[in-house]
Design an enzyme around this catalytic site. Structure first.
Site, PDB file in Angstrom:
ATOM      1  N   LYS A  60       0.846  -1.203   0.000  1.00 59.69           N
ATOM      2  CA  LYS A  60       0.000   0.000   0.000  1.00 59.69           C
ATOM      3  C   LYS A  60       0.880   1.252   0.000  1.00 59.69           C
ATOM      4  O   LYS A  60       0.605   2.210  -0.727  1.00 59.69           O
ATOM      5  CB  LYS A  60      -0.924  -0.012   1.229  1.00 59.69           C
ATOM      6  CG  LYS A  60      -2.016  -1.081   1.135  1.00 59.69           C
ATOM      7  CD  LYS A  60      -2.767  -1.271   2.445  1.00 59.69           C
ATOM      8  CE  LYS A  60      -3.741  -2.436   2.363  1.00 59.69           C
ATOM      9  NZ  LYS A  60      -4.395  -2.769   3.640  1.00 59.69           N
ATOM     10  N   GLN A 104      -4.111  -1.478   9.962  1.00 61.23           N
ATOM     11  CA  GLN A 104      -4.049  -2.792   9.320  1.00 61.23           C
ATOM     12  C   GLN A 104      -4.605  -3.868  10.252  1.00 61.23           C
ATOM     13  O   GLN A 104      -4.201  -3.964  11.414  1.00 61.23           O
ATOM     14  CB  GLN A 104      -2.594  -3.112   8.921  1.00 61.23           C
ATOM     15  CG  GLN A 104      -2.426  -4.406   8.169  1.00 61.23           C
ATOM     16  CD  GLN A 104      -3.127  -4.392   6.805  1.00 61.23           C
ATOM     17  OE1 GLN A 104      -3.060  -3.429   6.059  1.00 61.23           O
ATOM     18  NE2 GLN A 104      -3.814  -5.486   6.476  1.00 61.23           N
ATOM     19  N   ASP A 127     -10.774   3.073   4.805  1.00 61.80           N
ATOM     20  CA  ASP A 127     -11.193   1.673   4.628  1.00 61.80           C
ATOM     21  C   ASP A 127     -12.722   1.556   4.610  1.00 61.80           C
ATOM     22  O   ASP A 127     -13.256   0.495   4.271  1.00 61.80           O
ATOM     23  CB  ASP A 127     -10.637   0.798   5.769  1.00 61.80           C
ATOM     24  CG  ASP A 127      -9.305   0.152   5.400  1.00 61.80           C
ATOM     25  OD1 ASP A 127      -9.083  -0.100   4.197  1.00 61.80           O
ATOM     26  OD2 ASP A 127      -8.505  -0.095   6.316  1.00 61.80           O
TER      27      ASP A 127
END
Ligand code: NAP
Length: 296
Positions: A60, A104, A127
């Site tokens: 990412k 994460q 997200d």
């Protein structure tokens, strides 16, 4: 194609499409910065040493760099407490130079994942896991779309696969993939308007359900679970699974057998995974735009 020799499915090349989308985002980031804004900035938080998570975060970050998005890495030890993590998130929420925050998953077991995801400012929730953003998406007014389902929708739309009026069967009902995918496919909007069925571990007659799909989306985490007899000839098969096996990375679909039946199919790797990263970049740019708009 009902007669003659079966034709192998067309491969949906997620990697190539991800590169195209990332190039589009890079051009938009460059214009955003040319117009006087600070570069969109993503803060990534990684707790512990999980090897797969380290790879995901590194991928990412690299993609951010290529697109001109600034990424800041916050590495915390595995024994980090809930309060310490919440404090960092509070600081990132208050930092105007940070537009997107990514924590994460999975988190170590002493940390309550839901509480952490709720602590992220909904405006920086790239997200799209915060309940406010899930609610907005449900109502058809998304602030951000969750990255994996959004990547799949882009892949279908840009590959010219008709969704409206089609039967989409989703196997898996996680908050990250299955549920939001179902909500997005059923919306009264472009790239949607499907009839949706969601299957899970308690579904009876799952193979029969799968066979009725025009578009079969599989996100369960079981290597090669979907076999050729579960797929209607000509159907589109989207494999979200990423399973580490003795033979290497495997999807949830028995690719070699199913490609002989399906009309279109995604490979693993090189299918859905790279698109997930692209849509994270998209959301980070979108977050920066929204925040500049609000301040300006
Ligand atoms: P998850 O949270 O573990 O959820 C799995 C879902 O599959 C659950 O709803 C479960 O049903 C269902 N399921 C499990 N075994 C089943 C079976 N035998 N028959 C029918 N349904 C079954 O998984 P996830 O986070 O959605 O991830 C799924 C897979 O996608 C994993 O391999 C993950 O690594 C991968 N993934 C890939 C990406 C990407 O970018 N490519 C992104 C996210 C996830 P119940 O609800 O009844 O338990």
């Amino acid at each position: 194609m009902k007669t003659g020799t079966p034709v192998a499915a067309k491969i949906l090349d997620g990697k190539a499409l991800a590169q195209t989308i990332q190039a589009e985002i890079a051009a938009e980031v460059a214009e955003f910065v040319r117009n006087g804004a600070a570069p969109p900035t993503l803060a990534a938080v990684l707790v512990g040493e999980d090897p797969a998570s380290q790879v995901y975060v590194r991928n990412k970050q690299r993609a951010c760099e290529r697109a001109g998005i600034e990424s800041r890495m916050h590495r915390l030890p595995a024994e980090t407490t809930q309060d310490e993590l919440l404090q960092l998130i509070g600081e990132l929420n208050d930092d105007d130079s940070v537009h997107g925050i990514l924590v994460q998953l999975p988190l170590p077991e002493q940390i309550d994942e839901q509480q952490v995801l709720r602590a992220i400012s909904p405006r920086k929730d790239v997200d799209a896991f915060h309940p406010e953003n899930v609610g907005l998406m449900m109502q058809g007014q998304p602030r951000f779309l969750p990255c994996t389902p959004h990547g799949i929708q882009q892949l279908l739309v840009r590959s010219g696969i008709e969704i409206a009026g089609k039967h989409v069967v989703i196997i898996g009902r996680s908050d990250i993939v299955g549920k939001p995918m179902a909500v997005m496919m059923m919306q009264k909007s472009k790239g949607a308007n499907a009839t949706v069925t969601v299957c899970h571990s308690r579904t009876e007659n799952l193979p029969e359900m799968a066979q009725t799909a025009d578009i079969l989306i599989v996100a369960i985490g079981r290597a090669k679970f979907v076999t050729a007899d579960m797929v209607r000839p000509g159907a589109t098969v989207i494999d979200v699974g990423m399973n580490r096996t003795d033979e290497g990375l495997s999807g949830d679909v028995d690719f070699e057998a199913v490609r002989e039946v399906a009309g279109h199919i995604t490979p693993v790797p090189g299918g859905v995974g790279p698109l997930t990263v692209s849509m994270l970049l998209y959301n980070t740019l979108e977050a920066a735009r929204q925040q500049v708009g609000k301040r300006g």
